[in-house]
Design a protein around this motif. Structure first.
Motif, PDB file in Angstrom:
ATOM      1  N   CYS A  70       0.669  -1.158   0.076  1.00  0.00           N
ATOM      2  CA  CYS A  70       0.081   0.002   0.089  1.00  0.00           C
ATOM      3  C   CYS A  70       0.827   1.227  -0.039  1.00  0.00           C
ATOM      4  CB  CYS A  70      -0.903  -0.073   1.232  1.00  0.00           C
ATOM      5  SG  CYS A  70      -2.323  -1.188   1.257  1.00  0.00           S
ATOM      6  N   PRO A  71       0.252   2.340  -0.551  1.00  0.00           N
ATOM      7  CA  PRO A  71       1.087   3.654  -0.558  1.00  0.00           C
ATOM      8  C   PRO A  71       1.479   4.131   0.858  1.00  0.00           C
ATOM      9  CG  PRO A  71      -0.896   3.897  -1.966  1.00  0.00           C
ATOM     10  CD  PRO A  71      -0.927   2.512  -1.343  1.00  0.00           C
ATOM     11  N   VAL A  72       2.693   4.645   1.147  1.00  0.00           N
ATOM     12  CA  VAL A  72       3.088   5.017   2.201  1.00  0.00           C
ATOM     13  C   VAL A  72       2.264   6.616   2.300  1.00  0.00           C
ATOM     14  CG1 VAL A  72       4.940   6.062   3.805  1.00  0.00           C
ATOM     15  CG2 VAL A  72       5.154   3.948   2.374  1.00  0.00           C
ATOM     16  N   ILE A  73       1.795   6.892   3.514  1.00  0.00           N
ATOM     17  CA  ILE A  73       0.925   7.988   3.612  1.00  0.00           C
ATOM     18  C   ILE A  73       1.806   8.959   4.563  1.00  0.00           C
ATOM     19  CG2 ILE A  73      -1.355   8.954   4.531  1.00  0.00           C
ATOM     20  CD1 ILE A  73      -2.585   6.256   3.874  1.00  0.00           C
ATOM     21  N   GLU A  74       2.279   8.421   5.535  1.00  0.00           N
ATOM     22  CA  GLU A  74       3.263   9.258   6.564  1.00  0.00           C
ATOM     23  C   GLU A  74       4.363   8.273   7.093  1.00  0.00           C
ATOM     24  OE1 GLU A  74       2.786  11.855  10.358  1.00  0.00           O
ATOM     25  OE2 GLU A  74       1.089  10.683   9.726  1.00  0.00           O
TER      26      GLU A  74
END
Length: 302
Positions: A224-228
């Motif tokens: 999943c995309p890294v958000i923070e």
């Protein structure tokens, strides 16, 4: 009384190592600490598989060598090619590159019960904010598998850092997604399947093939995309046969990675010789670009 199988003996030796793991910064291997988290696909989570020292060491090796944009394997040609589906950066370590890498490889072999020689070199990956790997299979569908080692049967994914938000490993088709509760600490991407959060030191083992060697379609997975924050991980792909005993004929000297010429131009033949050039035991992947194909005899006497 018959002698124990070599891998079982290895597991016993790892279990009986002194202190935390027989050497500074290591951990003691204990197969009972691996919990089954999914049966479709077969997946297991080992909390604390790596020590903090080992995690930091792998990250430091990758930073020192330099990272390149990640690629994917083309199902028809078998070559590694760039793709917008995978936006991380990464590099490969050499097998037995140092004492710590060797110790981790031995621990993986003991856990998976596959010989060290069946594994590919360890890949270190970095995911920055927004970076991801869209759902994919680790087996290479459609490729004629006379390739080294045959199909990838299993993957060991080791998390080298904590991530504040996002970066989960998600299995969109896992049956376990229906029974996994999630709260606001999970990303929207993780909500789409059964997911595992990246926790520094933890390791995820999952199988891409069924026990009868057919493809497990439920093994579809993504990052999943890294958000923070920032995500670092180490991947070990394991094949059904030895990946090391590869036939190398000097007359057919070829690079085995699409980026070999670029890496060679950047000096990687000298900086990362284990992967690029190899040794008398394990030939490298970029021998043509490193100009080391000088013998008229097959490598490894084959």
């Amino acid at each position: 009384m018959a002698s124990p199988p070599p891998l079982l003996l290895l597991a016993v030796l790892l279990l009986s190592s002194a202190g935390a793991g027989g050497s500074e910064g290591g951990v003691r291997f204990d197969a009972s600490r691996a919990a089954d988290i999914s049966w479709h696909p077969r997946a297991f989570l080992y909390e604390g598989f790596l020590s903090e020292v080992e995690c930091d060491h792998l990250v430091a090796l990758a930073k020192r060598a330099g990272m390149e944009k990640s690629t994917v394997v083309d199902g028809k040609s078998g070559l590694s090619v760039p793709s917008e589906a995978r936006t991380s950066s990464g590099m490969f370590l050499a097998k037995k590159q140092d004492e710590i890498v060797t110790r981790i490889e031995e621990r993986i072999a003991a856990w998976t019960m596959f010989p060290i020689e069946n594994g590919e070199p360890m890949q270190i990956l970095r995911y920055g904010q927004g970076e991801k790997y869209e759902p994919h299979f680790d087996y290479i569908h459609g490729r004629p598998y006379s390739a080294p080692g045959g199909h990838r049967v299993a993957t060991v994914l080791m998390y080298l850092s904590n991530v504040k938000m996002g970066g989960e490993t998600v299995f969109p088709d896992s049956e376990a997604k229906l029974s996994q509760p999630k709260d606001e600490t999970w990303s929207d991407c993780a909500e789409q399947g059964f997911a595992v959060k990246p926790v520094k030191g933890n390791a995820l083992l999952f199988f891409s093939l069924h026990p009868n060697a057919t493809f497990d379609r439920n093994s579809l997975h993504g990052s999943c995309p890294v958000i923070e924050g920032e995500k670092w991980s180490a991947t070990k792909w394991i094949h059904v046969k030895s990946f090391d005993n590869r036939r190398r004929i000097a007359a057919k000297c070829e690079d085995e990675h699409a980026l070999c010429p670029k890496w060679a131009a950047q000096g990687e033949c000298a900086k990362n010789p284990g992967y690029m050039v190899g040794s008398s035991v394990t030939p490298g992947y970029c021998r043509k670009s490193c100009n080391v194909c000088t013998t008229d005899k097959p490598i490894n006497g084959m």
